[in-house]
Design a protein around this motif. Sequence first.
Motif, PDB file in Angstrom:
ATOM      1  N   LEU A  60       0.879  -1.033   0.285  1.00 23.53           N
ATOM      2  CA  LEU A  60       0.103   0.266   0.154  1.00 23.53           C
ATOM      3  C   LEU A  60       1.243   1.241   0.132  1.00 23.53           C
ATOM      4  O   LEU A  60       0.494   2.221  -0.419  1.00 23.53           O
ATOM      5  CB  LEU A  60      -1.207  -0.108   0.775  1.00 23.53           C
ATOM      6  N   GLY A  61       1.931   0.833   1.157  1.00 24.32           N
ATOM      7  CA  GLY A  61       2.543   2.196   0.838  1.00 24.32           C
ATOM      8  C   GLY A  61       3.137   3.020  -0.533  1.00 24.32           C
ATOM      9  O   GLY A  61       3.835   3.727  -0.758  1.00 24.32           O
ATOM     10  N   LEU A  62       3.433   2.209  -2.144  1.00 22.55           N
ATOM     11  CA  LEU A  62       3.879   2.116  -3.360  1.00 22.55           C
ATOM     12  C   LEU A  62       2.637   3.259  -4.183  1.00 22.55           C
ATOM     13  O   LEU A  62       2.620   3.147  -4.911  1.00 22.55           O
ATOM     14  CB  LEU A  62       4.310   0.887  -4.146  1.00 22.55           C
ATOM     15  N   GLY A  63       1.436   2.555  -3.291  1.00 22.91           N
ATOM     16  CA  GLY A  63       0.045   3.549  -3.302  1.00 22.91           C
ATOM     17  C   GLY A  63       0.143   4.763  -3.981  1.00 22.91           C
ATOM     18  O   GLY A  63       1.666   5.724  -3.442  1.00 22.91           O
ATOM     19  N   TRP A  64      -0.751   5.480  -3.315  1.00 22.74           N
ATOM     20  CA  TRP A  64      -1.125   7.260  -4.656  1.00 22.74           C
ATOM     21  C   TRP A  64      -2.578   7.789  -3.542  1.00 22.74           C
ATOM     22  O   TRP A  64      -3.407   6.959  -2.780  1.00 22.74           O
ATOM     23  CB  TRP A  64      -0.692   7.193  -5.659  1.00 22.74           C
ATOM     24  N   VAL A  65      -2.570   8.855  -3.221  1.00 23.91           N
ATOM     25  CA  VAL A  65      -3.395   9.751  -2.736  1.00 23.91           C
ATOM     26  C   VAL A  65      -5.076   9.525  -3.612  1.00 23.91           C
ATOM     27  O   VAL A  65      -3.917  10.539  -4.381  1.00 23.91           O
ATOM     28  CB  VAL A  65      -2.981  10.415  -1.844  1.00 23.91           C
ATOM     29  N   GLU A  66      -6.243   9.878  -3.162  1.00 24.22           N
ATOM     30  CA  GLU A  66      -7.264  10.282  -4.558  1.00 24.22           C
ATOM     31  C   GLU A  66      -8.659  10.791  -3.313  1.00 24.22           C
ATOM     32  O   GLU A  66      -8.947   9.472  -3.057  1.00 24.22           O
ATOM     33  CB  GLU A  66      -7.329   9.467  -5.010  1.00 24.22           C
ATOM     34  N   ASP A  67      -8.456  11.656  -3.463  1.00 22.15           N
ATOM     35  CA  ASP A  67      -9.739  12.214  -2.928  1.00 22.15           C
ATOM     36  C   ASP A  67      -9.999  11.652  -1.493  1.00 22.15           C
ATOM     37  O   ASP A  67     -10.837  11.477  -0.424  1.00 22.15           O
ATOM     38  CB  ASP A  67     -11.193  11.389  -3.555  1.00 22.15           C
ATOM     39  N   GLY A  68      -8.063  12.245  -0.465  1.00 22.90           N
ATOM     40  CA  GLY A  68      -9.134  11.640   0.908  1.00 22.90           C
ATOM     41  C   GLY A  68      -8.786   9.694   1.051  1.00 22.90           C
ATOM     42  O   GLY A  68      -8.868   9.569   2.114  1.00 22.90           O
ATOM     43  N   GLU A  69      -7.821   9.505  -0.076  1.00 24.53           N
ATOM     44  CA  GLU A  69      -8.061   7.988  -0.043  1.00 24.53           C
ATOM     45  C   GLU A  69      -6.685   7.819  -0.420  1.00 24.53           C
ATOM     46  O   GLU A  69      -6.015   8.481  -1.228  1.00 24.53           O
ATOM     47  CB  GLU A  69      -9.259   7.062  -0.843  1.00 24.53           C
ATOM     48  N   ALA A  70      -6.363   6.442  -0.140  1.00 21.40           N
ATOM     49  CA  ALA A  70      -4.674   5.685  -0.089  1.00 21.40           C
ATOM     50  C   ALA A  70      -5.265   4.689  -1.093  1.00 21.40           C
ATOM     51  O   ALA A  70      -6.612   4.080  -1.546  1.00 21.40           O
ATOM     52  CB  ALA A  70      -3.947   5.427   0.817  1.00 21.40           C
ATOM     53  N   VAL A  71      -4.929   4.614  -2.478  1.00 22.51           N
ATOM     54  CA  VAL A  71      -4.664   4.073  -3.086  1.00 22.51           C
ATOM     55  C   VAL A  71      -3.726   2.940  -3.616  1.00 22.51           C
ATOM     56  O   VAL A  71      -2.316   3.103  -3.946  1.00 22.51           O
ATOM     57  CB  VAL A  71      -4.876   4.952  -4.331  1.00 22.51           C
ATOM     58  N   CYS A  72      -4.078   1.470  -3.322  1.00 21.37           N
ATOM     59  CA  CYS A  72      -4.049  -0.033  -3.916  1.00 21.37           C
ATOM     60  C   CYS A  72      -3.292  -0.214  -4.824  1.00 21.37           C
ATOM     61  O   CYS A  72      -3.782   0.176  -6.132  1.00 21.37           O
ATOM     62  CB  CYS A  72      -4.163  -0.473  -2.708  1.00 21.37           C
ATOM     63  N   PRO A  73      -1.232   0.312  -5.202  1.00 21.06           N
ATOM     64  CA  PRO A  73      -0.826   0.349  -6.876  1.00 21.06           C
ATOM     65  C   PRO A  73      -1.095  -0.896  -7.666  1.00 21.06           C
ATOM     66  O   PRO A  73      -0.774  -1.547  -9.045  1.00 21.06           O
ATOM     67  CB  PRO A  73       0.491   0.612  -6.116  1.00 21.06           C
ATOM     68  N   LEU A  74      -1.817  -2.307  -6.410  1.00 17.96           N
ATOM     69  CA  LEU A  74      -1.909  -2.950  -7.471  1.00 17.96           C
ATOM     70  C   LEU A  74      -3.803  -3.391  -8.444  1.00 17.96           C
ATOM     71  O   LEU A  74      -3.022  -4.318  -9.602  1.00 17.96           O
ATOM     72  CB  LEU A  74      -1.807  -4.393  -7.257  1.00 17.96           C
ATOM     73  N   HIS A  75      -4.112  -3.157  -7.149  1.00 15.28           N
ATOM     74  CA  HIS A  75      -5.490  -3.576  -8.481  1.00 15.28           C
ATOM     75  C   HIS A  75      -6.043  -2.560  -8.374  1.00 15.28           C
ATOM     76  O   HIS A  75      -7.891  -2.300  -8.109  1.00 15.28           O
ATOM     77  CB  HIS A  75      -6.147  -5.164  -7.691  1.00 15.28           C
TER      78      HIS A  75
END
Length: 101
Positions: free
Chosen positions: A51-66
């Motif tokens: 999850l830490g390799l993901g990003w933020v969209e609209d106040g949410e963390a986005v998982c980079p895998l799916h």
Amino acid sequence: MAEWVAVCRLDEIKEGRGVSRDAAGVRVAVFRSGDQVFVLSGRCPHANGPLGLGWVEDGEAVCPLHRWRFRLEDGRCSTVRGHNVHRFRSEIRGDEVWALV
Ligand code: FES
């Protein structure tokens, strides 16, 4: 017993991007949104994605895998109900992020 540990330096977290760190043996994901910092569990409950390799969209963390999404504020999953991640208590001390892990 939970303990406060230094997780990363504040300047390591880019706005809108995650940082993956090991904090006292616990994999965590650190995100920054404005002047707030959020520390979530670093393992995505879907397929253990980083999850830490993901990003933020609209106040949410986005998982980079799916691209499952988790609210920064409390770790609640908005993609599949009930698959939440833990949000650790955290605070900024000087130029470091500390979390209770
Ligand atoms: S592992 Fe995170 S969305 Fe699949």
